[in-house]
Design an enzyme around this catalytic site. Sequence first.
Site, short mmCIF file in Angstrom:
data_model
loop_
_atom_site.label_atom_id
_atom_site.label_comp_id
_atom_site.label_asym_id
_atom_site.label_seq_id
_atom_site.Cartn_x
_atom_site.Cartn_y
_atom_site.Cartn_z
N CYS A 158 0.84 -1.19 0.00
CA CYS A 158 0.00 0.00 0.00
C CYS A 158 0.87 1.24 0.00
O CYS A 158 1.88 1.30 0.69
CB CYS A 158 -0.95 0.07 1.19
SG CYS A 158 -2.07 -1.31 1.30
N ARG A 210 4.06 0.11 -4.79
CA ARG A 210 3.90 -0.48 -3.47
C ARG A 210 2.66 -1.37 -3.38
O ARG A 210 2.49 -2.12 -2.43
CB ARG A 210 3.81 0.62 -2.42
CG ARG A 210 5.03 1.52 -2.36
CD ARG A 210 4.84 2.58 -1.32
NE ARG A 210 4.71 1.99 -0.01
CZ ARG A 210 5.71 1.80 0.84
NH1 ARG A 210 6.92 2.16 0.50
NH2 ARG A 210 5.51 1.26 2.02
N TRP A 266 -2.65 -2.86 -1.71
CA TRP A 266 -2.27 -4.27 -1.88
C TRP A 266 -3.11 -5.02 -0.85
O TRP A 266 -2.85 -4.91 0.35
CB TRP A 266 -0.78 -4.46 -1.63
CG TRP A 266 -0.29 -5.83 -1.97
CD1 TRP A 266 0.13 -6.27 -3.19
CD2 TRP A 266 -0.15 -6.95 -1.08
NE1 TRP A 266 0.51 -7.59 -3.12
CE2 TRP A 266 0.34 -8.03 -1.84
CE3 TRP A 266 -0.42 -7.16 0.27
CZ2 TRP A 266 0.59 -9.29 -1.29
CZ3 TRP A 266 -0.17 -8.41 0.83
CH2 TRP A 266 0.34 -9.46 0.04
N ASN A 277 -2.04 1.86 5.78
CA ASN A 277 -1.09 0.85 5.32
C ASN A 277 -0.71 0.04 6.55
O ASN A 277 -0.27 0.60 7.55
CB ASN A 277 0.16 1.53 4.72
CG ASN A 277 1.26 0.54 4.39
OD1 ASN A 277 0.98 -0.65 4.19
ND2 ASN A 277 2.49 1.01 4.34
N GLY A 278 -0.88 -1.28 6.49
CA GLY A 278 -0.55 -2.14 7.64
C GLY A 278 -1.67 -3.13 7.89
O GLY A 278 -2.51 -3.36 7.01
N GLU A 334 18.61 -16.86 -7.26
CA GLU A 334 18.17 -15.51 -7.63
C GLU A 334 17.63 -15.50 -9.08
O GLU A 334 16.62 -14.85 -9.37
CB GLU A 334 19.34 -14.52 -7.46
CG GLU A 334 19.10 -13.12 -7.99
CD GLU A 334 17.88 -12.40 -7.41
OE1 GLU A 334 17.26 -12.91 -6.47
OE2 GLU A 334 17.54 -11.32 -7.94
N LYS A 391 13.86 -14.40 -10.11
CA LYS A 391 13.61 -13.30 -11.04
C LYS A 391 12.67 -13.76 -12.15
O LYS A 391 11.74 -13.08 -12.50
CB LYS A 391 14.96 -12.87 -11.63
CG LYS A 391 15.18 -11.45 -11.91
CD LYS A 391 15.49 -10.51 -10.78
CE LYS A 391 14.58 -10.55 -9.62
NZ LYS A 391 15.13 -10.07 -8.38
N LYS A 413 6.16 -3.95 -3.83
CA LYS A 413 7.59 -3.72 -3.69
C LYS A 413 8.08 -3.96 -2.28
O LYS A 413 9.12 -4.57 -2.07
CB LYS A 413 7.90 -2.28 -4.12
CG LYS A 413 9.38 -1.90 -4.05
CD LYS A 413 10.18 -2.70 -5.04
CE LYS A 413 11.66 -2.36 -5.01
NZ LYS A 413 12.45 -3.37 -5.73
O1 M6R Z 1 13.09 -4.52 0.67
P1 M6R Z 1 13.71 -5.87 0.88
O2 M6R Z 1 15.05 -6.00 0.26
O3 M6R Z 1 13.71 -6.28 2.33
O4 M6R Z 1 12.73 -6.86 0.13
C1 M6R Z 1 12.95 -8.24 0.17
C2 M6R Z 1 12.13 -8.98 -0.86
O5 M6R Z 1 10.77 -8.71 -0.66
C3 M6R Z 1 12.50 -8.59 -2.29
O6 M6R Z 1 13.84 -8.81 -2.54
C4 M6R Z 1 11.66 -9.42 -3.29
O7 M6R Z 1 11.99 -10.76 -3.20
C5 M6R Z 1 11.84 -8.89 -4.71
N1 M6R Z 1 10.57 -8.78 -5.35
C6 M6R Z 1 12.67 -9.77 -5.55
O8 M6R Z 1 12.84 -9.28 -6.84
#
Ligand code: M6R
Length: 607
Positions: free
Chosen positions: A2, A27, A74, A98-99, A480, A484, A602
């Site tokens: 959010c 977000r 979200w 948000n929360g 990773e 992705k 995000k």
């Molecule tokens: O903000 P952060 O680095 O703590 O976020 C961690 C994960 O949520 C973040 O890396 C997520 O896996 C991404 N969407 C990966 O691309």
Amino acid sequence: MCGIIGYSGNLEAGPVILSGLKQLEYRGYDSAGMALLTESNELYLVKKVGRVAALEKEIDPSILSHCGIGHTRWATHGGVTDTNAHPHCAGKVVLLHNGIIENYHTLQKQFGFAQTAVSQTDTEVAAQLIDYYYNRCKNPQQAICRAVDLLEGSYAFCILFTDVPGKVFCIRSVSPLVAASCEQGCFVASDLTALIAYTNRYFVLPEHTLLCLDRTGMTLTDLQGNPVDPDYLEVSWNIESAQKGGYPHYMLKEIYEQPEAFNRTVTPRIRNGLPDFSEEKIPDSLLQSFDKIRIVACGTALYAGMIGRSLLERKGKIPVEVSIASEFRYDPPVIDDKTLVLIISQSGETIDSLAALRLAKQLGATVISVINVKGSSIARESDYVIYTHAGPEISVASTKAYMVQISVLYLLAARIFLARGILTPEEVRTFIGNLGNAEKSISSVLEQRAEQIRHLAEKLAHCAHAFYIGRGMDYAFSMEGALKLKEITYIHAEAYAAGELKHGTISLIEEGIPVVAIATQDSIFNKTISNVREVKARGAFVILITKEGVHAAEDFCDIQIEIPQVDDFFTVFPIAVVLQLLAYYTAYAKGYDMDKPRNLAKSVTVE
Ligand code: M6R
């Protein structure tokens, strides 16, 4: 999760809020909403399922207002419907959130709010509760304070009272809010991307303080009404950094920003050829005194942590454990005051990483965090913070943040090796020299491999499944790479330790299944190639990633992608780019919005 924004000032509030929501959309993007208090002191409320663009179509441009709030959602509690979109109203209160209000059900029962609730959200109860107290005390601040006293969970609220013109009230616990005041008015938002068009000077709203935005200025008080002085921060980036800059997507822009982000993060931390953390005030005595390291993170940051572990254990013989943040608390960690805990997070707001940090500190560990967003919750609560300088990362798929997280872990590991006498200063200088060269290898993949990868991605786009395999560090890269691919292309992708395949998973390999085999570690190259032959023999379509100059015979690979010849510890930098481009172009070929993949947001600020 959010994005929220509040504004009071001289500009037209509707366009200010709308453009802020566009910046915050990464977000959360299930639905969006806006509430304005008009010039004639009426409430104008509009909310709509879908992206901010869908909301924009619904907005009446003739509404004049200088004060309002906006939300991009979200969904957590309650489906994605217009009714469940924020803001929520109760009596004179208009609120967005948000929360998560964890005890909303209990409060609903206790106060009998269920009968009048119109949504299925946890949020509505907060609006109802504030209205309940407002009806009794007639004072917005007091009503908010009494209501939040009963709430459990996390929240950032922006609140309007329909009989209090021109004011936005804000309060938070855990969930982030930043605020700024400048010529054009007063602003509050979930993050700086919504405010950067107006100012780069801001403060993080301290938890459990009450902020009131007014057309003429803002006031910050504690819950007893005493004034609080905010700690102002400044960022060096500007609105262009948070825009696409001619690229079709944020993700591609952020992939191409990596050489620069790498330099910004690494170069200032090298003095006389040695890693230096004097800016961060990290004493060598700390780096000498711990018994073990525990790295805690989520998603891509977790996979960056795995690379850090390989380096620290293989080169430094330092025991390192890597934990998924959401598991850390529930699998009671054996840590104490001799443990150094590293929390890695781009946003610095990931709730599980924040909770892990708090537990680690309770157990006596010292915490160093590696964070991209200045002033974020994890940064503020850590004993030491190493900021990565990736600039704003808007695409949900993390790319440049991963690159700089790894580079910081490499610098930190090198400083640890130096402080503990594991490597001589000369050996550390050589290591740092290699790290400095990583930028060239990143640029070289961007310049020389993008086309090849784009063609290959067109093939991959037709597949339903993909496997990523590798050994040692190559296995960590695979994880990773698979993340992705799956998060933005919705292709089911799994990473497997190459040698483990034949213990079960190889049964899934059949004609045409793509296997991305990463073989960049010289010492185990032949072992990985044996596993590659095993999948090839079962019909896999093998995409082999190796260092330059490795001759890959046709009988074990269909396509070879070469990265520059660098030392094994440094192949992660060019490999990361290959895997990012492969995922990006596959999503592109499928016509997906890789910046806002379905079901994701995000920053994950709910458990
Ligand atoms: O903000 P952060 O680095 O703590 O976020 C961690 C994960 O949520 C973040 O890396 C997520 O896996 C991404 N969407 C990966 O691309």
